[in-house]
Scaffold this motif. Structure first.
Motif, PDB file in Angstrom:
ATOM      1  N   ASN A 182      49.088   5.656  34.642  1.00 28.93           N
ATOM      2  CA  ASN A 182      48.241   3.851  33.267  1.00 28.93           C
ATOM      3  C   ASN A 182      47.453   4.994  32.466  1.00 28.93           C
ATOM      4  N   ALA A 183      46.987   5.691  32.821  1.00 29.09           N
ATOM      5  CA  ALA A 183      46.365   5.762  31.838  1.00 29.09           C
ATOM      6  C   ALA A 183      46.709   7.183  30.453  1.00 29.09           C
ATOM      7  N   ILE A 184      47.696   8.422  30.972  1.00 31.96           N
ATOM      8  CA  ILE A 184      48.372   9.099  30.435  1.00 31.96           C
ATOM      9  C   ILE A 184      49.473   7.718  29.316  1.00 31.96           C
ATOM     10  N   ASP A 185      49.681   6.744  29.775  1.00 34.69           N
ATOM     11  CA  ASP A 185      50.941   5.434  29.119  1.00 34.69           C
ATOM     12  C   ASP A 185      49.556   5.477  28.020  1.00 34.69           C
ATOM     13  N   ASP A 186      48.343   4.631  28.612  1.00 34.90           N
ATOM     14  CA  ASP A 186      47.648   4.065  27.635  1.00 34.90           C
ATOM     15  C   ASP A 186      47.117   5.265  26.435  1.00 34.90           C
ATOM     16  N   LEU A 187      46.839   6.440  26.376  1.00 32.94           N
ATOM     17  CA  LEU A 187      46.138   7.273  25.731  1.00 32.94           C
ATOM     18  C   LEU A 187      48.517   7.303  24.816  1.00 32.94           C
ATOM     19  N   ARG A 188      49.119   7.295  25.871  1.00 39.88           N
ATOM     20  CA  ARG A 188      50.273   8.071  24.763  1.00 39.88           C
ATOM     21  C   ARG A 188      50.226   6.299  23.405  1.00 39.88           C
ATOM     22  N   GLU A 189      50.390   5.467  23.557  1.00 43.14           N
ATOM     23  CA  GLU A 189      50.626   4.209  23.311  1.00 43.14           C
ATOM     24  C   GLU A 189      49.798   4.583  22.249  1.00 43.14           C
ATOM     25  N   GLU A 190      48.651   5.265  22.317  1.00 44.15           N
ATOM     26  CA  GLU A 190      47.484   5.087  21.600  1.00 44.15           C
ATOM     27  C   GLU A 190      47.896   5.967  19.775  1.00 44.15           C
ATOM     28  N   GLY A 191      49.024   6.940  20.303  1.00 47.94           N
ATOM     29  CA  GLY A 191      48.887   8.550  19.620  1.00 47.94           C
ATOM     30  C   GLY A 191      47.865   9.115  20.124  1.00 47.94           C
ATOM     31  N   VAL A 192      47.524   9.789  21.346  1.00 50.44           N
ATOM     32  CA  VAL A 192      47.029  11.021  21.810  1.00 50.44           C
ATOM     33  C   VAL A 192      48.211  11.470  21.875  1.00 50.44           C
ATOM     34  N   THR A 193      47.978  13.508  21.589  1.00 50.59           N
ATOM     35  CA  THR A 193      49.371  14.379  21.815  1.00 50.59           C
ATOM     36  C   THR A 193      48.408  15.307  22.650  1.00 50.59           C
ATOM     37  N   LEU A 194      46.533  14.940  22.959  1.00 48.11           N
ATOM     38  CA  LEU A 194      46.210  16.159  23.291  1.00 48.11           C
ATOM     39  C   LEU A 194      45.442  15.165  24.529  1.00 48.11           C
ATOM     40  N   ILE A 195      46.261  16.124  25.805  1.00 45.86           N
ATOM     41  CA  ILE A 195      45.447  15.201  27.086  1.00 45.86           C
ATOM     42  C   ILE A 195      44.988  16.406  28.230  1.00 45.86           C
ATOM     43  N   ASN A 196      43.665  16.037  28.346  1.00 41.55           N
ATOM     44  CA  ASN A 196      43.233  17.241  29.110  1.00 41.55           C
ATOM     45  C   ASN A 196      42.907  16.220  30.677  1.00 41.55           C
ATOM     46  N   LEU A 197      43.233  16.564  32.362  1.00 37.70           N
ATOM     47  CA  LEU A 197      43.618  16.396  33.298  1.00 37.70           C
ATOM     48  C   LEU A 197      42.103  17.319  34.352  1.00 37.70           C
ATOM     49  N   SER A 198      41.086  17.365  34.761  1.00 39.63           N
ATOM     50  CA  SER A 198      40.179  18.433  34.703  1.00 39.63           C
ATOM     51  C   SER A 198      40.402  17.866  37.070  1.00 39.63           C
ATOM     52  N   PHE A 199      41.429  17.810  37.021  1.00 40.32           N
ATOM     53  CA  PHE A 199      41.462  17.284  38.781  1.00 40.32           C
ATOM     54  C   PHE A 199      42.436  17.385  39.406  1.00 40.32           C
ATOM     55  N   SER A 200      42.557  17.121  40.419  1.00 34.08           N
ATOM     56  CA  SER A 200      43.622  18.901  41.357  1.00 34.08           C
ATOM     57  C   SER A 200      44.195  18.008  42.984  1.00 34.08           C
ATOM     58  N   GLY A 201      45.309  17.836  43.180  1.00 34.05           N
ATOM     59  CA  GLY A 201      45.138  18.207  44.945  1.00 34.05           C
ATOM     60  C   GLY A 201      47.366  18.394  45.124  1.00 34.05           C
ATOM     61  N   GLN A 202      46.346  18.904  46.298  1.00 33.24           N
ATOM     62  CA  GLN A 202      48.342  18.776  47.335  1.00 33.24           C
ATOM     63  C   GLN A 202      48.952  16.937  46.909  1.00 33.24           C
ATOM     64  N   THR A 203      50.429  17.318  47.027  1.00 32.56           N
ATOM     65  CA  THR A 203      51.610  16.058  47.158  1.00 32.56           C
ATOM     66  C   THR A 203      52.085  16.659  49.148  1.00 32.56           C
ATOM     67  N   PHE A 204      52.561  15.570  48.977  1.00 35.99           N
ATOM     68  CA  PHE A 204      54.032  15.359  50.073  1.00 35.99           C
ATOM     69  C   PHE A 204      54.754  16.282  50.002  1.00 35.99           C
ATOM     70  N   GLU A 205      55.387  17.194  51.297  1.00 31.73           N
ATOM     71  CA  GLU A 205      55.866  18.109  50.813  1.00 31.73           C
ATOM     72  C   GLU A 205      55.997  18.952  49.434  1.00 31.73           C
ATOM     73  N   ASP A 206      54.677  19.166  49.018  1.00 30.64           N
ATOM     74  CA  ASP A 206      54.815  19.584  47.739  1.00 30.64           C
ATOM     75  C   ASP A 206      55.648  19.403  46.679  1.00 30.64           C
ATOM     76  N   GLN A 207      55.817  18.261  46.812  1.00 31.27           N
ATOM     77  CA  GLN A 207      56.398  17.522  45.106  1.00 31.27           C
ATOM     78  C   GLN A 207      55.769  17.080  44.501  1.00 31.27           C
ATOM     79  N   PRO A 208      56.226  17.195  43.172  1.00 31.58           N
ATOM     80  CA  PRO A 208      55.802  16.112  41.892  1.00 31.58           C
ATOM     81  C   PRO A 208      55.334  14.844  42.331  1.00 31.58           C
ATOM     82  N   PRO A 209      53.869  14.122  42.014  1.00 28.71           N
ATOM     83  CA  PRO A 209      53.377  12.611  42.193  1.00 28.71           C
ATOM     84  C   PRO A 209      54.315  12.243  41.704  1.00 28.71           C
TER      85      PRO A 209
END
Length: 374
Positions: A182-209
């Motif tokens: 939802n935050a990524i969508d909000d930034l897209r709607e505001e016209g932001v074209t550079l986004i920083n994501l300083s967090f991480s984690g592993q996922t079910f069967e190593d599939q993208p969230p």
């Protein structure tokens, strides 16, 4: 015990798959609980791993939780420093705002840290409530967003700002797949074209969230997303840094999707090398300085320390982690964008100009761009 973290009793289902598996989910006590766009949230009481095993992973995914990997409760904690930074007031016109999805901004007397000043933009929900322990000192991750925003701004001039989106829990240091999307969508709607994501984690069967991947696919092709590679010292990819929006074809540039840059940490204290804590491997796009990075942290005299402890917290701290390596790369890209270049072109310029870092792996050595602080 699963190695991925998830929101208990919640599953995410693609809208197109709802009809096919709704009855089967109902048999496990899972029913629709809202959601918009391409994903629907289903809630129930049976353990998520048990339900996924019965479904064989078809059509449903956990609502994954991502976190701040060792830098709060592990051995990569913020430390006091005798160094500080000179605040740079915003220019009359901010040319570029880098989006930072993190814990949010700590306010004191209704204002951000002096170093951020008027260069950070946020809504009321993007601020942080500082959780204090019995000793009055902060507990959890409240200071992370302010620190990351400060590291981004250190790399650029007064015409670069930060747009903060606060989604990471200030106490537990975790954010859910849907909230990040939802935050990524909000930034897209505001016209932001550079986004920083300083967090991480592993996922079910190593599939993208599911939710984050879908949100990244909705970004314009000229958008760049810089994501930290994680602090587990392992080769296996983590997410969202490990998301690939299209197959990698040597020598070709994917101009149909946003560019996702996984960033690890380099240790420049000796001959530059990959930091001991940094994740590594062929999926890393770049490394950046990540050991003892200086940034804004609460205010002078806080957190409190024993009287004889030196140096004292002076409103700044030194902190190590791939979170801050990603922020350095984001800031360097933003600085080039302020000259009129697109995010994708700016990212190419920053990585091309970077000195190579020789990385040794099971398949031999390779050279990966190493971005240094400006």
């Amino acid at each position: 015990m699963t190695r991925y973290r998830h929101r208990a009793g919640e599953l995410l289902v693609h809208a197109e798959d709802c009809a096919a598996i709704r009855a089967e989910l109902a048999g496990f006590g899972y029913h629709p609980a809202g959601g918009a766009g391409v994903l629907r949230r289903f809630t129930g009481t049976r353990p998520v791993p048990e339900v996924l095993a019965a479904l064989r992973g078809h059509g449903a995914s956990p609502n994954h939780l991502f976190g701040l990997d060792r830098i709060i409760w592990g051995d990569l904690r913020p430390r006091p420093t005798g160094l500080d930074l000179t605040p740079v007031p915003a220019a009359e016109r901010i040319a570029v705002r880098a989006g930072v999805i993190d814990t949010g901004i700590v306010l004191r007397d209704g204002k951000p840290h002096d170093f951020l000043g008027n260069r950070v933009c946020y809504d009321p929900e993007d601020t942080v409530r500082v959780v204090r322990g019995e000793d009055g000192n902060p507990v959890g991750s409240a200071g992370h967003g302010t620190f990351v925003a400060g590291v981004v701004l250190k790399q650029a001039g007064p015409d670069v700002g930060v747009r903060m989106k606060g989604v990471i829990d200030e106490q537990r240091g975790e954010a859910e797949d849907l909230a990040v999307a939802n935050a990524i969508d909000d930034l897209r709607e505001e016209g932001v074209t550079l986004i920083n994501l300083s967090f991480s984690g592993q996922t079910f069967e190593d599939q993208p969230p599911k939710a984050i991947e879908a949100a990244l696919r909705r970004l314009s092709p000229d958008t760049v997303v810089v994501a930290s590679a994680g602090n587990r010292g392992m080769r296996q990819r983590v997410f969202p840094a490990g998301i690939k929006l299209a197959p990698t074809v040597p020598g070709q540039v994917d101009d149909k999707h946003a560019l996702v840059l996984p960033v690890g940490s380099a240790d420049a204290s000796r001959t530059p090398r990959v930091a001991d804590f940094s994740n590594f491997g062929p999926w890393i796009a770049a490394y950046a300085d990540g050991v003892d990075v200086v940034g804004p942290y609460f205010h002078p005299g806080y957190p409190a320390q024993p009287p004889d402890e030196k140096p004292r917290f002076n409103g700044y701290a030194v902190w190590s982690g791939t979170s801050f390596s990603a922020a350095i790369v984001t800031g360097r890209i933003a600085a080039v964008m302020a000259t009129g270049k697109s995010a994708r072109d700016a990212a190419g310029e920053v990585l091309t100009a970077a000195d190579p870092l020789t990385v040794f792996d099971v398949n031999g050595s390779s050279e990966v761009p190493r971005v240094q602080e400006s």
